[in-house]
Design a protein around this motif. Structure first.
Motif, mmCIF file in Angstrom:
data_model
loop_
_atom_site.group_PDB
_atom_site.id
_atom_site.type_symbol
_atom_site.label_atom_id
_atom_site.label_comp_id
_atom_site.label_asym_id
_atom_site.label_seq_id
_atom_site.Cartn_x
_atom_site.Cartn_y
_atom_site.Cartn_z
ATOM 1 N N ARG A 34 7.937 55.492 59.997
ATOM 2 C CA ARG A 34 7.951 54.938 58.825
ATOM 3 C C ARG A 34 7.591 55.310 57.531
ATOM 4 O O ARG A 34 7.836 55.678 56.701
ATOM 5 N N THR A 76 7.669 50.957 49.526
ATOM 6 C CA THR A 76 7.508 49.305 48.705
ATOM 7 C C THR A 76 5.924 49.566 49.322
ATOM 8 O O THR A 76 5.389 48.748 48.848
ATOM 9 N N GLY A 206 9.349 52.430 53.797
ATOM 10 C CA GLY A 206 10.182 51.142 52.597
ATOM 11 C C GLY A 206 11.069 50.914 54.179
ATOM 12 O O GLY A 206 10.883 50.803 54.999
ATOM 13 N N LYS A 207 12.076 50.138 53.559
ATOM 14 C CA LYS A 207 13.141 49.209 54.572
ATOM 15 C C LYS A 207 13.974 50.152 55.535
ATOM 16 O O LYS A 207 13.878 50.046 56.471
ATOM 17 N N ARG A 208 14.223 51.997 54.928
ATOM 18 C CA ARG A 208 15.127 52.635 55.014
ATOM 19 C C ARG A 208 14.610 54.122 55.317
ATOM 20 O O ARG A 208 13.394 54.131 54.583
#
Length: 423
Positions: A34, A76, A206-208
């Motif tokens: 990630r 994030t 981040g989320k993606r």
């Protein structure tokens, strides 16, 4: 400025299978990770810098160092990478922080985050070693500027660093790594070409997952000598801006070192390109493409001005440079990384130019363009010399006929086909 409309389009080739490369292939972060590279710089051994003063040889003792970088991707959470790769003794870091840049050495209120290492606010990095901080929650967006502060209570000795940052680095006496204000950071090197110390990278998550990163690998033309100090207008910076504006943002990581050579280690210009490629390119998180612009210093800088490594080496020939490029291509392909070759830029009129060197540059460029061994080619030589005169156009160099001006760096970035990394 953009290259003239007469500039030919990017040449794209299918690369043949390459033999095993002598360049060590360091495993890169798994595609499932990630974490993404948001900013990086290659580190160097501390040495006397004949071009401008640095703090590398003396290091730091009871001092805080504040460094500003611009990330090319957001997230994030983030973390930093530190390096003691050229240290002969362990490096004791007493404290570190990160936050959004306000102006000069000030941090935007409410964004300061203390960095920890394995849960501790301090860490010791072994000689020749590296460290990654724990992650902190700090939302960032592409092109945000971040301020990273490091406090060293005990003497560090000579510092692993990156000589040319084209960004101002600040120093304060005592522990001010958690101060949002710039008040204590009154010390900086003049002229402020700047250097980065111990800092090797910033990573975001981040989320993606994001698209794979592009690494710009090269010498001072990639590092950005001649760009605007604190202006973030090196060619990789502008390439990142183009990608963002086109709606296809991806990390663009600058792995350039001023005075670097492809074939020869140098006390002034760092480890040879063929030696550092594994760490500075292949070890980056989720790297997908590398743009290689290397060889001009091998041709025109025949002596190491500090009298260190790089002396008594064999004469540079087009064949040796081509073999060096082939080793980079092979190492990149072995890791599934797309390799883009950049033509060597003109330097007629510069102090290191001669007819023999020009003939070598011409032979290497002909091979880059016509051999098909690179996956794609970007013609930086044509971008800076659209008339084919053998000189960088007057409005595109900084005055030395070797390094681009900010307008020249924009011409280079504009010459890159934004579909180059589509695989």
């Amino acid at each position: 400025m953009s290259p003239p409309e007469s500039t030919p389009p990017l040449l794209v080739h299918t690369a043949p299978a390459m033999p095993a490369s002598p360049v060590e292939a360091v495993p890169r972060t798994s595609g499932a990770s990630r974490w993404h590279g948001a900013w990086t710089t290659p580190v160097m051994r501390p040495s006397a810098a004949p071009w401008f003063e640095t703090w590398a040889e003396q290091g730091f003792a009871n001092q805080s160092v504040r460094q500003i970088v611009r990330v090319t991707t957001g997230g994030t959470e983030l973390r930093i990478r530190l390096s003691n790769a050229y240290g002969d003794t362990p490096l004791h870091l007493t404290g570190a922080s990160i936050g959004h840049t306000a102006s000069s050495a000030a941090v935007r209120p409410g964004t300061m985050r203390v960095l920890r290492f394995g849960g501790s606010p301090c860490t010791t990095i072994p000689a020749k070693g590296r460290a990654i901080s724990d992650s902190v929650a700090l939302p960032t967006a592409p092109l945000d500027q971040l301020t990273i502060s490091l406090y060293f209570e005990a003497p560090t000795g000579p510092a692993t660093y990156h000589q040319l940052s084209m960004a101002t680095t600040y120093r304060a006496a005592g522990d001010h790594h958690r101060d949002p204000a710039a008040t204590a950071y009154t010390d900086k090197v003049e002229p402020a070409f700047g250097s980065w110390y111990y800092l090797e990278g910033v990573e975001t998550s981040g989320k993606r997952p994001l698209p794979h990163a592009v690494v710009a690998f090269g010498d001072s033309l990639t590092d950005g000598f001649g760009a605007t100090i604190d202006g973030n207008d090196r060619y990789p910076d502008i390439l990142a801006e183009r990608l963002l504006a086109a709606g296809c943002p991806r990390p663009v990581l600058n792995a350039g070192i001023g005075s670097n050579k492809l074939l020869t280690d140098s006390a002034l210009g760092g480890d040879a390109g063929i030696s550092r490629f594994a760490q500075d390119v292949l070890a980056q998180p989720r790297v997908g493409t590398v743009i290689v612009l290397m060889g001009v210093n091998d041709i025109q800088q025949t002596e190491d001005l500090t009298g260190g490594a790089g002396r008594d080496t064999p004469p540079v020939t087009a064949r040796r440079l081509i073999d060096g490029h082939r080793s980079l291509i092979g190492a990149a392909h072995a890791r599934g990384v797309r390799a883009v070759g950049a033509t060597l830029t003109p330097f007629r009129g510069a102090a290191g130019w001669d007819a023999e060197g020009e003939a070598i540059r011409d032979q290497v460029n002909r091979w880059i363009i016509t051999s098909g061994e690179y996956d794609a080619v970007v013609d930086f030589a044509r971008a800076l010399d659209p008339g084919g005169t053998g000189r960088i156009r007057e409005d595109l160099h900084m005055g030395d006929h070797l390094h681009p001006s900010p307008a020249g760096y924009r011409a280079m970035a504009d010459a890159v086909d934004l579909t180059t990394w589509e695989q």
